[in-house]
Design an enzyme around this catalytic site. Structure first.
Site, mmCIF file in Angstrom:
data_model
loop_
_atom_site.group_PDB
_atom_site.id
_atom_site.type_symbol
_atom_site.label_atom_id
_atom_site.label_comp_id
_atom_site.label_asym_id
_atom_site.label_seq_id
_atom_site.Cartn_x
_atom_site.Cartn_y
_atom_site.Cartn_z
ATOM 1 N NE ARG A 202 70.094 -54.543 9.642
ATOM 2 C CZ ARG A 202 70.788 -54.002 10.640
ATOM 3 N NH1 ARG A 202 71.844 -54.649 11.108
ATOM 4 N NH2 ARG A 202 70.460 -52.831 11.151
ATOM 5 C CE LYS B 10 58.499 -57.963 27.294
ATOM 6 N NZ LYS B 10 59.938 -57.868 27.013
ATOM 7 C CB SER C 284 72.047 -56.797 26.626
ATOM 8 O OG SER C 284 72.563 -55.938 25.651
ATOM 9 C CG HIS D 149 61.899 -62.906 26.328
ATOM 10 N ND1 HIS D 149 62.918 -62.230 25.694
ATOM 11 C CD2 HIS D 149 60.865 -62.016 26.423
ATOM 12 C CE1 HIS D 149 62.534 -60.982 25.431
ATOM 13 N NE2 HIS D 149 61.293 -60.837 25.854
ATOM 14 N NE ARG E 160 67.913 -52.974 13.400
ATOM 15 C CZ ARG E 160 67.259 -54.063 13.006
ATOM 16 N NH1 ARG E 160 67.064 -55.055 13.851
ATOM 17 N NH2 ARG E 160 66.797 -54.163 11.776
#
Length: 372
Positions: free
Chosen positions: A116, A64, A267, A82, A189
């Site tokens: 992908r 993270k 999401s 992120h 997925r």
């Protein structure tokens, strides 16, 4: 409290070592894999939080975001940062790398030659998100005046399913039917994981509504979401905005005709301008799994709880880590050739492109500030 997932498992560390890599692992009391498991695999254990002091030649593999600091980053980092989709504070995060001469290989954007992703927690996130959605729905029937209390990690998938089936055996007779669950992004997925959880929990296929691009191509908002009991959003957020799937105005208008009482936004990115679930504005966590949607006084619809946890796979940390690392390991084994291996060349190219947008954004902000 949940145990932390890991980017590299002990078995993966052993494979890396057998292929000539030196693997150092920081000690951690919170990680799902014990220090001793890595030590047994041949890794060298280092003090927790010691990565800033290691030589610049070392690659820093994490999971993270780093702690919110302003120090320049001098290493090559492999992690989920992120900061590539204009999330809140993205410039501050990204700027630390060029300031220190470091490089970011963002795990979210490691792709094969066909574009992908080589590894993702998507299936685990969808699976765990759907599980929490069913737990929340059951809790609403059992204790309608109380939000779902804190949740903890499960030792394995079987324990999670056992808990779910126990709850549903009590709540389904009260509801007189199974919940209708609408999953958007069902073919990806993440969506596959959500569908599999519902099936494993015993929800009839007729009550699992699977939507993907054909069903959403016309653009929302969609009344079918209002009619469902549970909505699980598994759509990957890209760089382009999409019409909202559901709005507060739509939900308010439905009033007591609304069935929807649980939304799990797998999401979840409430600060993104591209978020299609614009009925909440904050993240939730395992200590407080849900946040209520607040309507104007007099709204007659049922309580609506939103799950917006950005670390859902931590509900099954061991299995999620093993699945993710199994897919990531072939790319990790190419790190000694990262200047020619397409997966790493592409990741560095994207990093350079994103760094190049920093000056553009700062210039744009300067013009706006200067004209105000």
């Amino acid at each position: 409290m949940s145990a932390d997932k890991a980017t590299v498992t002990p078995s993966a560390a052993k494979s890396l070592i057998e292929n000539g890599y030196t693997v150092n692992v920081e000690r951690s009391p919170a990680r799902i894999f014990k220090d001793e498991e890595f030590e047994a695999a041949g890794a060298t254990l280092l003090p927790e939080g010691s990565w800033p002091t290691v030589p610049e030649s070392h690659l820093i593999l994490g999971l993270k975001e780093l702690p919110e600091e302003d120090t320049p980053l001098k290493h090559t980092h492999i992690q989920f940062a992120h900061c590539y989709k204009q999330q809140s504070g993205w410039q501050h995060v990204l700027r630390r790398f060029p300031r220190g001469g470091g490089i970011l290989y963002d795990l979210e954007f490691l792709t094969d030659p066909k574009g992908r992703r080589v590894a993702a927690f998507g299936a685990s996130a969808g699976y765990c998100g759907a599980a929490l959605a069913l737990l929340t729905w059951s809790h609403q029937l059992l204790r309608p005046s109380q939000p779902l209390q804190s949740v903890s990690a499960y030792p394995n998938e079987s324990a999670l399913i056992s808990t779910l089936k126990s709850f549903l055996s009590t709540t389904l007779p009260r509801a007189s039917r199974s919940p209708r669950i609408l999953i958007i992004g069902a073919l990806g997925r993440c969506g596959n994981g959500a569908v599999r959880l519902c099936q494993n929990a015993g929800i009839p296929d007729s009550d699992i509504i699977k939507w993907d691009m054909p069903e959403t191509a016309s653009g929302g908002p969609f009344d079918e979401i209002v009619d469902a009991d549970i909505f699980v959003n598994c759509v990957y957020l890209g760089n382009e905005p999409i019409p909202p799937f559901v709005t507060k105005e739509q939900l308010s208008k439905a009033g007591k005709k609304r069935n929807l009482s649980v939304v799990c936004d797998v999401s979840c990115d409430p600060t993104s301008p591209n978020n299609p679930v614009r009925i909440y504005d904050t993240w939730t966590n395992f200590s407080k799994p849900t946040v209520p949607v607040v309507f104007e006084e007099g709204n007659e619809g049922p309580i609506l709880s939103v799950i917006a946890i950005d670390h859902l796979p931590s509900l099954l940390p061991r299995e999620a880590s093993e699945d993710f690392c199994r897919d990531l390991l072939p790319s990790l084994l190419l790190l000694d050739r990262r200047h020619e291996a397409p997966v790493w060349v592409g990741a560095e190219k994207l990093f350079r492109e994103k760094v190049g947008t920093l000056d553009q954004e700062e210039g744009r902000e300067g013009k706006v500030n200067g004209s105000s």
